[in-house]
Design an enzyme around this catalytic site. Sequence first.
Site, PDB file in Angstrom:
ATOM      1  N   ASP A  24      42.743  28.688  42.283  1.00 19.50           N
ATOM      2  CA  ASP A  24      42.328  29.295  43.668  1.00 19.50           C
ATOM      3  C   ASP A  24      42.460  28.283  44.800  1.00 19.50           C
ATOM      4  O   ASP A  24      42.774  28.333  45.855  1.00 19.50           O
ATOM      5  CB  ASP A  24      40.996  29.974  43.696  1.00 19.50           C
ATOM      6  CG  ASP A  24      41.022  31.081  42.866  1.00 19.50           C
ATOM      7  OD1 ASP A  24      41.894  31.697  42.389  1.00 19.50           O
ATOM      8  OD2 ASP A  24      39.782  31.568  42.632  1.00 19.50           O
ATOM      9  N   HIS A  43      35.974  16.891  41.059  1.00 19.27           N
ATOM     10  CA  HIS A  43      35.488  18.346  41.462  1.00 19.27           C
ATOM     11  C   HIS A  43      34.849  18.839  40.412  1.00 19.27           C
ATOM     12  O   HIS A  43      34.619  20.255  40.264  1.00 19.27           O
ATOM     13  CB  HIS A  43      36.865  19.088  41.915  1.00 19.27           C
ATOM     14  CG  HIS A  43      36.985  18.913  43.297  1.00 19.27           C
ATOM     15  ND1 HIS A  43      36.849  17.642  43.992  1.00 19.27           N
ATOM     16  CD2 HIS A  43      37.207  19.885  44.424  1.00 19.27           C
ATOM     17  CE1 HIS A  43      37.050  17.816  45.182  1.00 19.27           C
ATOM     18  NE2 HIS A  43      37.243  18.826  45.593  1.00 19.27           N
ATOM     19  N   GLU A  48      43.026  39.446  41.299  1.00 20.09           N
ATOM     20  CA  GLU A  48      41.885  38.842  41.010  1.00 20.09           C
ATOM     21  C   GLU A  48      40.891  39.797  41.610  1.00 20.09           C
ATOM     22  O   GLU A  48      41.029  40.977  41.891  1.00 20.09           O
ATOM     23  CB  GLU A  48      41.722  37.504  41.686  1.00 20.09           C
ATOM     24  CG  GLU A  48      42.261  36.502  41.246  1.00 20.09           C
ATOM     25  CD  GLU A  48      41.555  35.110  41.582  1.00 20.09           C
ATOM     26  OE1 GLU A  48      40.493  35.104  42.449  1.00 20.09           O
ATOM     27  OE2 GLU A  48      41.841  33.901  41.417  1.00 20.09           O
TER      28      GLU A  48
HETATM   29  P1  FAD Z   1      37.747  16.063  37.401  1.00 19.51           P
HETATM   30  O1  FAD Z   1      36.512  16.489  38.036  1.00 19.51           O
HETATM   31  O2  FAD Z   1      37.779  14.466  38.414  1.00 19.51           O
HETATM   32  O3  FAD Z   1      37.744  15.580  36.091  1.00 19.51           O
HETATM   33  C1  FAD Z   1      37.659  16.554  35.021  1.00 19.51           C
HETATM   34  C2  FAD Z   1      37.604  15.987  33.784  1.00 19.51           C
HETATM   35  O4  FAD Z   1      38.956  15.858  33.401  1.00 19.51           O
HETATM   36  C3  FAD Z   1      36.985  14.738  33.598  1.00 19.51           C
HETATM   37  O5  FAD Z   1      36.508  14.720  32.265  1.00 19.51           O
HETATM   38  C4  FAD Z   1      38.155  13.887  33.581  1.00 19.51           C
HETATM   39  O6  FAD Z   1      37.632  12.545  32.905  1.00 19.51           O
HETATM   40  C5  FAD Z   1      39.163  14.447  33.101  1.00 19.51           C
HETATM   41  N1  FAD Z   1      40.562  14.045  33.721  1.00 19.51           N
HETATM   42  C6  FAD Z   1      40.620  13.930  35.171  1.00 19.51           C
HETATM   43  N2  FAD Z   1      42.054  13.579  35.430  1.00 19.51           N
HETATM   44  C7  FAD Z   1      42.514  13.365  33.993  1.00 19.51           C
HETATM   45  C8  FAD Z   1      43.643  12.828  33.385  1.00 19.51           C
HETATM   46  N3  FAD Z   1      44.816  12.626  34.381  1.00 19.51           N
HETATM   47  N4  FAD Z   1      43.948  12.838  32.273  1.00 19.51           N
HETATM   48  C9  FAD Z   1      42.983  13.218  31.491  1.00 19.51           C
HETATM   49  N5  FAD Z   1      41.767  13.702  31.712  1.00 19.51           N
HETATM   50  C10 FAD Z   1      41.812  13.441  33.129  1.00 19.51           C
HETATM   51  N6  FAD Z   1      39.334  25.829  38.139  1.00 19.51           N
HETATM   52  C11 FAD Z   1      40.101  26.831  37.865  1.00 19.51           C
HETATM   53  O7  FAD Z   1      40.618  27.002  36.567  1.00 19.51           O
HETATM   54  N7  FAD Z   1      40.459  27.781  38.801  1.00 19.51           N
HETATM   55  C12 FAD Z   1      39.951  27.853  40.043  1.00 19.51           C
HETATM   56  O8  FAD Z   1      40.714  28.578  40.764  1.00 19.51           O
HETATM   57  C13 FAD Z   1      39.243  26.572  40.484  1.00 19.51           C
HETATM   58  N8  FAD Z   1      38.911  26.431  41.661  1.00 19.51           N
HETATM   59  C14 FAD Z   1      37.921  25.674  41.972  1.00 19.51           C
HETATM   60  C15 FAD Z   1      37.666  25.456  43.382  1.00 19.51           C
HETATM   61  C16 FAD Z   1      36.838  24.284  43.644  1.00 19.51           C
HETATM   62  C17 FAD Z   1      36.467  24.256  45.089  1.00 19.51           C
HETATM   63  C18 FAD Z   1      36.073  23.357  42.767  1.00 19.51           C
HETATM   64  C19 FAD Z   1      35.169  22.475  43.085  1.00 19.51           C
HETATM   65  C20 FAD Z   1      36.526  23.579  41.374  1.00 19.51           C
HETATM   66  C21 FAD Z   1      37.611  24.654  41.294  1.00 19.51           C
HETATM   67  N9  FAD Z   1      38.088  24.819  39.799  1.00 19.51           N
HETATM   68  C22 FAD Z   1      38.742  25.631  39.425  1.00 19.51           C
HETATM   69  C23 FAD Z   1      37.525  23.770  38.753  1.00 19.51           C
HETATM   70  C24 FAD Z   1      38.315  22.434  38.407  1.00 19.51           C
HETATM   71  O9  FAD Z   1      39.598  23.164  37.927  1.00 19.51           O
HETATM   72  C25 FAD Z   1      37.801  21.551  37.658  1.00 19.51           C
HETATM   73  O10 FAD Z   1      36.644  21.252  38.189  1.00 19.51           O
HETATM   74  C26 FAD Z   1      38.507  20.337  37.370  1.00 19.51           C
HETATM   75  O11 FAD Z   1      38.194  19.613  36.162  1.00 19.51           O
HETATM   76  C27 FAD Z   1      38.777  19.595  38.630  1.00 19.51           C
HETATM   77  O12 FAD Z   1      39.721  18.723  38.744  1.00 19.51           O
HETATM   78  P2  FAD Z   1      39.477  17.267  39.306  1.00 19.51           P
HETATM   79  O13 FAD Z   1      41.057  16.823  39.476  1.00 19.51           O
HETATM   80  O14 FAD Z   1      38.489  17.281  40.353  1.00 19.51           O
HETATM   81  O15 FAD Z   1      39.115  16.682  37.805  1.00 19.51           O
END
Ligand code: FAD
Length: 511
Positions: A153, A90, A266
Amino acid sequence: MIAYLERFVQGNDADIRESSDISTLSQALELDGTIDSGASFSLAAKDFGGMVAHKPLAFIRPSTDDDVVRVVKEAARWPRLTVAARGNGHSIHGQAMADAGLVVDMRSLSQTVFRISKIGGAFFADVSGGALWEEVLLRCLSESRLAPRSWTDYLGLTVGGTLSNAGVSGQSFRFGPQTSNVAELEVVTGNGDVLVCSRSVNSDLFFGVLGGLGQFGIVTRARIILHQAPKKVRWIRLVYADFADFTHDAEFLITRPESDSFDYVEGFVFVNSDDPVNGWPSVPLAPDQLFDQSRLPRCAGSVLYCLELALHFNHADPSSVVNKMIGQLGFVDGMRFEVDVSYVDFLLRVKRAEQQAMANGIWDAPHPWLNLFISKNDIIQFDQLVFKNILKEGVGGPMLVYPLLRNKWDPESSSVVLPKSEIFYLVALLRSNPPYPAGPSVESLVAQNQALIECCVRSGFDFKLYFPHYDSEEEWKRHFGNKWWKFAERKGRYDPKAILAPGQKIFKRGS
Ligand code: FAD
């Protein structure tokens, strides 16, 4: 394996894919899990942002934590091979990708651990780094009346993914970001070591990993602080025409004692028009609630503001408590919307928007989102220059703006790259437009983001990007400021070859 990778590292990756001997790679790594090809392989080359695409060499689906260790150790033997842990993909700018590297699907480890325990009178859940927060919530509630305290969120994000950034939402003013709500981590470092860390054991690694953009290790397990979950939530929205009144009330609420405030605070900006996405219809909480614009004062401008609040409760009607607290606030007379929902429905509120966006094709369209933290001292001017001006027609999705407290962020953790003031605001421009040509071009939106950042720089605002993305080391150094040397030093200690999280583009893979 050696011959296989050599051919890849020195040669043309197309040749390798043509040879498509994924099972050879799998055998060489001796994984308990699998190496994926086909449709899910291309998943590793995409993210929610939809603006960056990098094909990996392989998409690895580990089935044990040992698989993660094997992948990291094997990658270390090769001059240019990198490893990206992919949470739920994400990210916006390819942060979870590895161009011609190994992408590890952390979701395939989502169920490897779940354990609730009581330690020293407090409750914790040990969960996998690949678990979604939604899974953590439902699992906790199926086994107890306990749940994590600090959320995002939207809960379709992994534990490891948000802990690599910060993880903020309307509870963060009280409990800090998710990175402040972790007691222990198990991490596979870039050296291939498996280390358990906490505030007292391997604390340097612990604080490094929290908000560390995946640079120091892959989180395979996190111990999350729990508290009693309420049964219900009163969810409230209050409309403001004046930004100074809005910020005054938001800051008032986040600085009240816990017993005398809401459980969630918020806010968002919306357009003063009947635009179905950006305007008045985005405010009511139920279909039978009407936004009566005749109540707005004559002085109302191009945009309006909405304070979004929630109060937890179990059986007793919370109306008198809510009315008392709301009575102290200066929103537009009568512009109050509220509903009672279950705690789970409240926390999963964005899932409904996700389902809608999936149905109408917007979920899979590019998302040039911009998130920043900006000092309280600059937020009024930011409103003048940005909300009332550059963004006065909206962004085709939510424009969040709400205050957070610096003292709830652990100063040692990597996530503390923040404005200097004690109160600062999250500004999130969650652009959700239909794909071009039905919506604006991605280039125009990226250019608007850039113009907005330049406006902040020109105005001398104290701000930082949340989910930063830069191309050069110079920019990263500027971003981290005086925390850069600590960050770089930790990289040298835990991932000296710069194998991990190459998609962040902070360090270059060394030999
Ligand atoms: P990824 O996008 O898969 O990874 C993000 C980073 O973390 C990459 O560098 C990856 O290599 C690293 N990573 C992933 N897993 C691990 C692990 N296990 N150990 C070490 N590194 C790792 N953020 C907020 O703070 N508050 C919100 O309310 C919020 N709402 C969101 C709503 C939506 C619809 C979206 C798309 C994003 C939102 N986000 C929010 C952002 C979100 O927190 C970040 O995009 C987060 O990185 C996404 O998590 P992911 O699991 O998809 O990580």
